[in-house]
Design a protein around this motif. Structure first.
Motif, PDB file in Angstrom:
ATOM      1  N   MET A 107      34.667  63.427  52.775  1.00  0.00           N
ATOM      2  CA  MET A 107      35.741  62.892  52.598  1.00  0.00           C
ATOM      3  C   MET A 107      37.023  62.369  54.009  1.00  0.00           C
ATOM      4  O   MET A 107      36.868  61.669  54.657  1.00  0.00           O
ATOM      5  CB  MET A 107      36.958  63.094  52.065  1.00  0.00           C
ATOM      6  N   LYS A 108      36.826  63.683  54.813  1.00  0.00           N
ATOM      7  CA  LYS A 108      37.811  63.950  55.611  1.00  0.00           C
ATOM      8  C   LYS A 108      36.947  63.989  57.430  1.00  0.00           C
ATOM      9  O   LYS A 108      37.008  63.252  57.965  1.00  0.00           O
ATOM     10  CB  LYS A 108      38.261  65.469  56.098  1.00  0.00           C
ATOM     11  N   ASN A 109      35.614  63.750  57.342  1.00  0.00           N
ATOM     12  CA  ASN A 109      34.350  63.509  58.199  1.00  0.00           C
ATOM     13  C   ASN A 109      34.773  61.543  57.617  1.00  0.00           C
ATOM     14  O   ASN A 109      34.393  61.405  59.183  1.00  0.00           O
ATOM     15  CB  ASN A 109      32.993  64.631  57.473  1.00  0.00           C
ATOM     16  N   TRP A 110      34.793  61.679  56.768  1.00  0.00           N
ATOM     17  CA  TRP A 110      34.519  59.692  56.753  1.00  0.00           C
ATOM     18  C   TRP A 110      35.878  59.079  57.648  1.00  0.00           C
ATOM     19  O   TRP A 110      36.178  58.038  57.940  1.00  0.00           O
ATOM     20  CB  TRP A 110      34.057  59.456  54.905  1.00  0.00           C
ATOM     21  N   LEU A 111      36.980  59.619  57.352  1.00  0.00           N
ATOM     22  CA  LEU A 111      38.079  59.481  57.647  1.00  0.00           C
ATOM     23  C   LEU A 111      38.135  59.314  59.459  1.00  0.00           C
ATOM     24  O   LEU A 111      38.739  58.297  59.976  1.00  0.00           O
ATOM     25  CB  LEU A 111      39.698  60.413  57.257  1.00  0.00           C
ATOM     26  N   ILE A 147      35.984  58.624  62.066  1.00  0.00           N
ATOM     27  CA  ILE A 147      34.830  57.909  61.474  1.00  0.00           C
ATOM     28  C   ILE A 147      35.900  56.674  61.518  1.00  0.00           C
ATOM     29  O   ILE A 147      35.290  56.130  62.716  1.00  0.00           O
ATOM     30  CB  ILE A 147      33.297  58.426  60.898  1.00  0.00           C
ATOM     31  N   VAL A 148      36.401  56.623  60.839  1.00  0.00           N
ATOM     32  CA  VAL A 148      37.342  54.951  60.565  1.00  0.00           C
ATOM     33  C   VAL A 148      37.861  55.457  61.522  1.00  0.00           C
ATOM     34  O   VAL A 148      38.498  54.213  62.445  1.00  0.00           O
ATOM     35  CB  VAL A 148      38.049  55.303  58.760  1.00  0.00           C
ATOM     36  N   VAL A 149      39.305  56.318  61.841  1.00  0.00           N
ATOM     37  CA  VAL A 149      39.251  56.554  62.835  1.00  0.00           C
ATOM     38  C   VAL A 149      39.904  56.597  63.892  1.00  0.00           C
ATOM     39  O   VAL A 149      39.802  55.487  64.823  1.00  0.00           O
ATOM     40  CB  VAL A 149      40.674  58.022  63.072  1.00  0.00           C
ATOM     41  N   GLU A 150      39.098  56.834  64.980  1.00  0.00           N
ATOM     42  CA  GLU A 150      37.389  56.709  65.918  1.00  0.00           C
ATOM     43  C   GLU A 150      36.622  55.236  66.318  1.00  0.00           C
ATOM     44  O   GLU A 150      37.488  54.451  67.393  1.00  0.00           O
ATOM     45  CB  GLU A 150      36.415  57.846  66.225  1.00  0.00           C
ATOM     46  N   PHE A 151      36.973  54.651  64.466  1.00  0.00           N
ATOM     47  CA  PHE A 151      36.116  53.307  65.079  1.00  0.00           C
ATOM     48  C   PHE A 151      38.002  52.481  65.521  1.00  0.00           C
ATOM     49  O   PHE A 151      37.459  51.552  66.241  1.00  0.00           O
ATOM     50  CB  PHE A 151      35.235  52.654  63.741  1.00  0.00           C
ATOM     51  N   PHE A 152      38.708  52.247  64.747  1.00  0.00           N
ATOM     52  CA  PHE A 152      39.856  52.068  65.008  1.00  0.00           C
ATOM     53  C   PHE A 152      40.422  52.250  66.521  1.00  0.00           C
ATOM     54  O   PHE A 152      41.296  51.075  67.167  1.00  0.00           O
ATOM     55  CB  PHE A 152      41.081  51.791  64.333  1.00  0.00           C
TER      56      PHE A 152
END
Length: 72
Positions: free
Chosen positions: A1-5, A7-12
């Motif tokens: 779950m932390k890995n997914w978060l 990725i989203v933060v880096e994308f933004f």
């Protein structure tokens, strides 16, 4: 779950940097357009202007060959 978060933060982060750079480029081009929009390049020259070329009563084929040769 932390890995997914992550990725989203880096994308933004990348998206934000992209949007900022795009806006900077867009407004820079608009500023340059405003500067050169007031520049009248077809005005008569000021000062001691000298006519560079003189149109002779030459053959139009000669003029066409010069056009293709020199790319004028």
């Amino acid at each position: 779950m932390k890995n997914w978060l992550n990725i989203v933060v880096e994308f933004f982060k990348v998206l934000l940097i992209f949007v900022i750079c795009t806006l900077f480029f867009y407004f820079g081009l608009r500023f340059m357009h405003e500067e050169y929009d007031q520049f009248h390049r077809y005005d008569k020259p000021k000062g001691n202007a000298v006519k560079v070329s003189d149109v002779e009563d030459g053959n139009w084929l000669d003029r066409l060959s010069i056009f293709f040769r020199l790319g004028e």
